[in-house]
Design a protein around this motif. Structure first.
Motif, PDB file in Angstrom:
ATOM      1  N   TYR A 120       0.823  -1.210   0.000  1.00  0.00           N
ATOM      2  CA  TYR A 120       0.000   0.000   0.000  1.00  0.00           C
ATOM      3  C   TYR A 120       0.860   1.265   0.000  1.00  0.00           C
ATOM      4  CZ  TYR A 120      -2.707   3.668   2.408  1.00  0.00           C
ATOM      5  OH  TYR A 120      -3.283   4.842   2.782  1.00  0.00           O
ATOM      6  N   TYR A 121       0.569   2.149  -0.925  1.00  0.00           N
ATOM      7  CA  TYR A 121       1.274   3.433  -0.959  1.00  0.00           C
ATOM      8  C   TYR A 121       0.300   4.522  -1.379  1.00  0.00           C
ATOM      9  CZ  TYR A 121       4.244   7.283  -2.229  1.00  0.00           C
ATOM     10  OH  TYR A 121       4.793   8.540  -2.299  1.00  0.00           O
ATOM     11  N   ALA A 122       0.140   5.546  -0.556  1.00  0.00           N
ATOM     12  CA  ALA A 122      -0.733   6.672  -0.880  1.00  0.00           C
ATOM     13  C   ALA A 122       0.122   7.777  -1.482  1.00  0.00           C
ATOM     14  CB  ALA A 122      -1.425   7.170   0.386  1.00  0.00           C
TER      15      ALA A 122
ATOM     16  N   PRO B 100      12.909  13.447   4.594  1.00  0.00           N
ATOM     17  CA  PRO B 100      13.192  13.080   5.985  1.00  0.00           C
ATOM     18  C   PRO B 100      12.931  11.597   6.245  1.00  0.00           C
ATOM     19  CG  PRO B 100      11.126  14.309   5.841  1.00  0.00           C
ATOM     20  CD  PRO B 100      11.771  14.367   4.483  1.00  0.00           C
ATOM     21  N   THR B 101      13.484  11.104   7.334  1.00  0.00           N
ATOM     22  CA  THR B 101      13.308   9.692   7.672  1.00  0.00           C
ATOM     23  C   THR B 101      11.831   9.383   7.943  1.00  0.00           C
ATOM     24  OG1 THR B 101      14.064   7.920   9.117  1.00  0.00           O
ATOM     25  CG2 THR B 101      13.794  10.038  10.156  1.00  0.00           C
ATOM     26  N   GLY B 102      11.401   8.198   7.528  1.00  0.00           N
ATOM     27  CA  GLY B 102      10.043   7.744   7.832  1.00  0.00           C
ATOM     28  C   GLY B 102       8.923   8.468   7.116  1.00  0.00           C
ATOM     29  N   CYS B 103       9.214   9.021   5.922  1.00  0.00           N
ATOM     30  CA  CYS B 103       8.153   9.752   5.209  1.00  0.00           C
ATOM     31  C   CYS B 103       7.610   8.947   4.041  1.00  0.00           C
ATOM     32  CB  CYS B 103       8.657  11.112   4.740  1.00  0.00           C
ATOM     33  SG  CYS B 103       9.802  10.995   3.367  1.00  0.00           S
ATOM     34  N   GLY B 104       8.094   7.722   3.838  1.00  0.00           N
ATOM     35  CA  GLY B 104       7.506   6.887   2.793  1.00  0.00           C
ATOM     36  C   GLY B 104       8.397   6.587   1.597  1.00  0.00           C
ATOM     37  N   LYS B 105       9.674   6.925   1.660  1.00  0.00           N
ATOM     38  CA  LYS B 105      10.563   6.721   0.508  1.00  0.00           C
ATOM     39  C   LYS B 105      10.701   5.232   0.164  1.00  0.00           C
ATOM     40  CE  LYS B 105      14.118   8.839   2.487  1.00  0.00           C
ATOM     41  NZ  LYS B 105      13.520   9.162   3.800  1.00  0.00           N
ATOM     42  N   THR B 106      11.002   4.438   1.181  1.00  0.00           N
ATOM     43  CA  THR B 106      11.217   3.012   0.945  1.00  0.00           C
ATOM     44  C   THR B 106       9.922   2.335   0.500  1.00  0.00           C
ATOM     45  OG1 THR B 106      13.046   2.953   2.495  1.00  0.00           O
ATOM     46  CG2 THR B 106      11.964   0.861   2.071  1.00  0.00           C
ATOM     47  N   ARG B 107       8.820   2.733   1.126  1.00  0.00           N
ATOM     48  CA  ARG B 107       7.522   2.168   0.756  1.00  0.00           C
ATOM     49  C   ARG B 107       7.191   2.483  -0.700  1.00  0.00           C
ATOM     50  NH1 ARG B 107       2.763   0.475   3.365  1.00  0.00           N
ATOM     51  NH2 ARG B 107       4.166  -0.251   4.998  1.00  0.00           N
TER      52      ARG B 107
ATOM     53  N   LEU C 137       2.986  13.994   4.314  1.00  0.00           N
ATOM     54  CA  LEU C 137       1.722  14.191   3.593  1.00  0.00           C
ATOM     55  C   LEU C 137       0.900  15.283   4.265  1.00  0.00           C
ATOM     56  CD1 LEU C 137       0.765  10.426   3.156  1.00  0.00           C
ATOM     57  CD2 LEU C 137       1.366  12.010   1.302  1.00  0.00           C
TER      58      LEU C 137
ATOM     59  N   VAL D  40      -3.375   7.436   5.837  1.00  0.00           N
ATOM     60  CA  VAL D  40      -2.277   6.461   5.791  1.00  0.00           C
ATOM     61  C   VAL D  40      -2.079   5.811   7.157  1.00  0.00           C
ATOM     62  CG1 VAL D  40       0.256   6.281   5.656  1.00  0.00           C
ATOM     63  CG2 VAL D  40      -1.018   7.416   3.832  1.00  0.00           C
TER      64      VAL D  40
ATOM     65  N   GLU E  79      -2.597   1.900   8.036  1.00  0.00           N
ATOM     66  CA  GLU E  79      -1.455   1.094   8.469  1.00  0.00           C
ATOM     67  C   GLU E  79      -1.629   0.512   9.871  1.00  0.00           C
ATOM     68  OE1 GLU E  79       0.327   0.529   5.417  1.00  0.00           O
ATOM     69  OE2 GLU E  79       2.104   0.758   6.669  1.00  0.00           O
TER      70      GLU E  79
ATOM     71  N   THR F 148       6.161   9.764   9.829  1.00  0.00           N
ATOM     72  CA  THR F 148       4.927   8.995   9.620  1.00  0.00           C
ATOM     73  C   THR F 148       5.089   7.611  10.234  1.00  0.00           C
ATOM     74  OG1 THR F 148       4.583  10.203   7.567  1.00  0.00           O
ATOM     75  CG2 THR F 148       3.278   8.204   7.862  1.00  0.00           C
ATOM     76  N   ARG F 149       6.318   7.075  10.155  1.00  0.00           N
ATOM     77  CA  ARG F 149       6.579   5.758  10.746  1.00  0.00           C
ATOM     78  C   ARG F 149       6.243   5.755  12.234  1.00  0.00           C
ATOM     79  NH1 ARG F 149      11.762   5.356   9.949  1.00  0.00           N
ATOM     80  NH2 ARG F 149      11.601   4.287   7.951  1.00  0.00           N
TER      81      ARG F 149
HETATM   82  N1  LIG Z   1       2.580   7.548   1.336  1.00  0.00           N
HETATM   83  C1  LIG Z   1       2.528   6.486   2.153  1.00  0.00           C
HETATM   84  N2  LIG Z   1       1.698   5.451   1.888  1.00  0.00           N
HETATM   85  C2  LIG Z   1       1.651   4.381   2.718  1.00  0.00           C
HETATM   86  N3  LIG Z   1       2.377   4.260   3.835  1.00  0.00           N
HETATM   87  C3  LIG Z   1       3.224   5.249   4.154  1.00  0.00           C
HETATM   88  C4  LIG Z   1       3.340   6.405   3.342  1.00  0.00           C
HETATM   89  N4  LIG Z   1       4.245   7.238   3.908  1.00  0.00           N
HETATM   90  C5  LIG Z   1       4.664   6.642   5.025  1.00  0.00           C
HETATM   91  N5  LIG Z   1       4.049   5.435   5.188  1.00  0.00           N
HETATM   92  C6  LIG Z   1       4.206   4.565   6.368  1.00  0.00           C
HETATM   93  O1  LIG Z   1       5.373   5.014   7.050  1.00  0.00           O
HETATM   94  C7  LIG Z   1       6.294   3.937   7.232  1.00  0.00           C
HETATM   95  C8  LIG Z   1       7.698   4.434   7.030  1.00  0.00           C
HETATM   96  O2  LIG Z   1       7.910   4.705   5.675  1.00  0.00           O
HETATM   97  P1  LIG Z   1       9.283   4.349   4.933  1.00  0.00           P
HETATM   98  O3  LIG Z   1       8.968   4.230   3.494  1.00  0.00           O
HETATM   99  O4  LIG Z   1       9.937   3.197   5.596  1.00  0.00           O
HETATM  100  O5  LIG Z   1      10.115   5.672   5.245  1.00  0.00           O
HETATM  101  P2  LIG Z   1      11.531   6.168   4.700  1.00  0.00           P
HETATM  102  O6  LIG Z   1      12.055   5.130   3.773  1.00  0.00           O
HETATM  103  O7  LIG Z   1      11.230   7.480   4.061  1.00  0.00           O
HETATM  104  O8  LIG Z   1      12.372   6.332   5.934  1.00  0.00           O
HETATM  105  C9  LIG Z   1       5.873   2.874   6.238  1.00  0.00           C
HETATM  106  O9  LIG Z   1       6.177   1.601   6.738  1.00  0.00           O
HETATM  107  C10 LIG Z   1       4.387   3.088   6.127  1.00  0.00           C
HETATM  108  O10 LIG Z   1       3.731   2.439   7.207  1.00  0.00           O
END
Ligand SMILES: Nc1ncnc2c1ncn2[C@@H]1O[C@H](COP(=O)(O)OP(=O)(O)O)[C@@H](O)[C@H]1O
Ligand SMILES: [Mg+2]
Length: 270
Positions: A17-19, A43-50, A179, A187, A191, A223-224
């Motif tokens: 899931y990605y919004a 920034p950390t935890g903003c959804g880059k990896t997701r 977001l 989100v 989650e 967001t994490r």
């Molecule tokens: N746009 C999004 N859609 C869905 N989940 C998101 C989104 N942005 C953040 N999250 C949630 O935040 C968590 C951390 O995101 P992550 O991609 O690991 O951050 P980053 O890689 O930027 O440090 C994800 O596991 C998910 O639960």
């Protein structure tokens, strides 16, 4: 009589899931089609990896993720000779596997890696699209469905830890932020399983705490962390304990800063 052959349908799980915040999914797809490497910053935890995991699944590409750290060398990415049963054999690293097989190689927090990593990325990240393996004497040409994606957090980089222009100018870049309120509520609710009504004040608090970034805090609530907080509440932890454990303690070790954050929390969530 031979048994009839049945077509076996592979069960492909849906993409994680990605919004989206904007048009980043289309941009990613266009970059992939035109073989443009991508830099995702934020920034950390903003959804880059997701985001990257989502796009890899959506495009049906294998994903090779490497979390970079300050000991990571070029050899960790490309491979090395290892002793196996008295013989030395070459073992591909994740970058080499991705180039041979095709797919997305995602280097998370790329600025953390050692300087020599840039040397292997450069010929791969421009129009040459090759990976020279000095040790084996090979020069691998990346297949059309290979894509290089890197991410980093410009927020807490020291002058020593930033990408050199010669590296960053080999990538198209997207900036990620948190977001907007309603989308972040959606989100975090999706989650964590906590209702949007109960998530909303947490996001309001996160927004307030993010404004303190730079003054007393190196990083704001991600967001994490919001997902952690909401998940703990959904699991039965009282609101205040969850806020302390997931939105305040992870941000600081300083007693004065912590007291200030608790004050903000009390004002927002009562
Ligand atoms: N746009 C999004 N859609 C869905 N989940 C998101 C989104 N942005 C953040 N999250 C949630 O935040 C968590 C951390 O995101 P992550 O991609 O690991 O951050 P980053 O890689 O930027 O440090 C994800 O596991 C998910 O639960
Ligand atoms: Mg990440």
């Amino acid at each position: 009589m031979k048994p009839a052959l049945h077509a076996v349908e592979a069960v492909v799980p849906p993409p994680p899931y990605y919004a989206p915040a904007g048009h980043e999914c289309a941009l990613f797809e266009q970059a992939w089609k035109r073989r443009v490497p991508l830099l995702v910053k934020g920034p950390t935890g903003c959804g880059k990896t997701r985001f990257v995991a989502h796009m890899a699944a959506k495009l049906g590409l294998p994903l090779f993720t490497v979390s970079c750290h300050d000991d990571l060398t070029a050899a960790d990415l490309t491979g090395r000779y290892l002793l196996k049963g008295g013989e030395t054999v070459w073992v591909d690293g994740p970058l080499t596997r991705a180039v041979r097989q095709g797919g997305i190689c995602y280097l998370d927090e790329v600025v953390e890696a050692r300087k020599d990593v840039a040397v292997v990325l450069h010929p791969l990240a421009d129009d040459r699209r090759v990976l020279p393996l000095e040790r084996t004497g090979e020069e691998l040409a990346a297949p059309p469905h290979f894509m290089l994606v890197v991410s980093y957090n410009p927020g807490y980089q020291s002058l020593l830890k930033t990408l050199k222009p010669s590296t960053r100018q080999r990538f198209a870049a997207i900036e990620f932020g948190f977001l907007p309120h309603d989308q972040e509520v959606a989100v975090v609710a999706a989650e964590s399983g906590l209702s949007p009504e109960r998530v909303a004040p947490l996001v309001t608090l996160a927004t307030r705490l993010r404004k303190l970034k730079g003054h007393d805090l190196e990083e704001g609530v991600s967001t994490r962390l919001l997902v952690y907080c909401a998940s703990l509440i959904a699991e039965g932890l009282p609101l205040r304990d969850a806020v302390l454990a997931a939105m305040i303690e992870p941000l600081t070790d300083d007693a004065d800063v912590k007291a200030a954050l608790i004050e903000v929390a009390n004002a927002v969530i009562g």
